[in-house]
Design a protein around this motif. Structure first.
Motif, PDB file in Angstrom:
ATOM      1  N   ASN A  45     -14.779   5.364   0.390  1.00  0.00           N
ATOM      2  CA  ASN A  45     -13.995   6.599   0.378  1.00  0.00           C
ATOM      3  C   ASN A  45     -14.705   8.067   0.885  1.00  0.00           C
ATOM      4  O   ASN A  45     -14.214   8.698   1.492  1.00  0.00           O
ATOM      5  N   GLY A  71       3.312   0.533  -3.945  1.00  0.00           N
ATOM      6  CA  GLY A  71       2.359   0.537  -4.903  1.00  0.00           C
ATOM      7  C   GLY A  71       2.841  -0.047  -6.006  1.00  0.00           C
ATOM      8  O   GLY A  71       2.958   0.207  -7.292  1.00  0.00           O
ATOM      9  N   SER A  92      -8.037  11.429   1.551  1.00  0.00           N
ATOM     10  CA  SER A  92      -8.194  10.851  -0.004  1.00  0.00           C
ATOM     11  C   SER A  92      -8.219   9.351   0.226  1.00  0.00           C
ATOM     12  O   SER A  92      -7.973   8.700   1.072  1.00  0.00           O
ATOM     13  N   MET A  95      -6.113   4.059   1.847  1.00  0.00           N
ATOM     14  CA  MET A  95      -5.267   3.019   1.641  1.00  0.00           C
ATOM     15  C   MET A  95      -3.898   2.747   2.513  1.00  0.00           C
ATOM     16  O   MET A  95      -3.452   1.714   2.742  1.00  0.00           O
ATOM     17  N   ASP A 130      -2.917  -0.496  -8.280  1.00  0.00           N
ATOM     18  CA  ASP A 130      -3.275   0.963  -7.790  1.00  0.00           C
ATOM     19  C   ASP A 130      -4.215   0.667  -7.098  1.00  0.00           C
ATOM     20  O   ASP A 130      -5.716   0.546  -7.300  1.00  0.00           O
ATOM     21  N   TRP A 131      -3.870   0.501  -5.607  1.00  0.00           N
ATOM     22  CA  TRP A 131      -4.717  -0.121  -4.380  1.00  0.00           C
ATOM     23  C   TRP A 131      -6.378   0.837  -4.482  1.00  0.00           C
ATOM     24  O   TRP A 131      -7.289   0.365  -4.172  1.00  0.00           O
ATOM     25  N   GLU A 132      -6.087   2.100  -4.884  1.00  0.00           N
ATOM     26  CA  GLU A 132      -7.127   2.983  -4.746  1.00  0.00           C
ATOM     27  C   GLU A 132      -8.362   2.575  -5.763  1.00  0.00           C
ATOM     28  O   GLU A 132      -9.360   2.999  -5.490  1.00  0.00           O
ATOM     29  N   HIS A 139      -6.053   7.774  -1.443  1.00  0.00           N
ATOM     30  CA  HIS A 139      -4.688   6.985  -1.154  1.00  0.00           C
ATOM     31  C   HIS A 139      -4.350   7.120   0.201  1.00  0.00           C
ATOM     32  O   HIS A 139      -3.640   6.092   0.682  1.00  0.00           O
ATOM     33  N   GLN A 140      -4.847   8.207   1.142  1.00  0.00           N
ATOM     34  CA  GLN A 140      -4.607   8.034   2.667  1.00  0.00           C
ATOM     35  C   GLN A 140      -5.380   7.066   3.314  1.00  0.00           C
ATOM     36  O   GLN A 140      -4.916   6.391   4.275  1.00  0.00           O
ATOM     37  N   LYS A 190       0.922  -1.203  -0.018  1.00  0.00           N
ATOM     38  CA  LYS A 190      -0.031  -0.169   0.132  1.00  0.00           C
ATOM     39  C   LYS A 190       0.753   1.328  -0.202  1.00  0.00           C
ATOM     40  O   LYS A 190       0.404   2.217  -0.544  1.00  0.00           O
TER      41      LYS A 190
END
Length: 141
Positions: A58, A44, A64, A69, A48-50, A66-67, A41
């Motif tokens: 979300n 990467g 975000s 994840m 793309d984990w998001e 990303h945060q 995570k």
């Protein structure tokens, strides 16, 4: 009159027994995989984990995708360490985490193949929890 149950035979937990080997295999994979996925995570490298985060989740979490994840990565690392240190409890944590992942994927309406794979992993984590509980009862380890 009370009946006394005999303890589980410890021979099934001998180092070379299939039961002990199955426990070792499951404990190993449910330690390494969550830690590896958790670390990824941050790196990467795998995906793309998001993309795997349902929009409604979300919207619930601050920050975000990303945060979110990154937080997921920390939880996965902790879950893997819990399996390594206390498999009776760590395996249940991993199973619950996998149930959450499955719910996330199903509500996205995508990645049904990944959800099905994760269901298989959830069953494996539950099998580890059962083996760990039996092992602890029989050997105290």
């Amino acid at each position: 009159m009370t009946t006394q149950q005999s303890p589980a035979p410890t021979s099934q937990w001998a180092t070379n027994s299939p039961v002990e080997q199955a426990f070792f295999l499951l404990r190993t994979v449910f330690t390494i995989a969550p830690i590896a996925f958790g670390l990824d995570k941050f790196a990467g490298l795998l995906t793309d984990w998001e993309d795997y985060l349902a929009p409604w989740i979300n919207d619930l979490v601050p920050g975000s995708a990303h945060q979110a994840m990154l937080a997921v990565g920390v939880i996965e690392i902790v879950a893997g360490l819990a399996v390594a240190l206390a498999p009776r409890f760590g395996a249940l944590l991993v199973a619950a985490w996998l149930a959450g992942i499955i719910l996330n994927l199903l509500t996205m309406g995508e990645y049904y193949d990944v959800a099905l794979r994760d269901f298989g992993l959830l069953v494996g984590a539950l099998a580890l929890a059962l083996l760990a509980r039996a092992r602890h009862s029989a050997t105290g380890r």
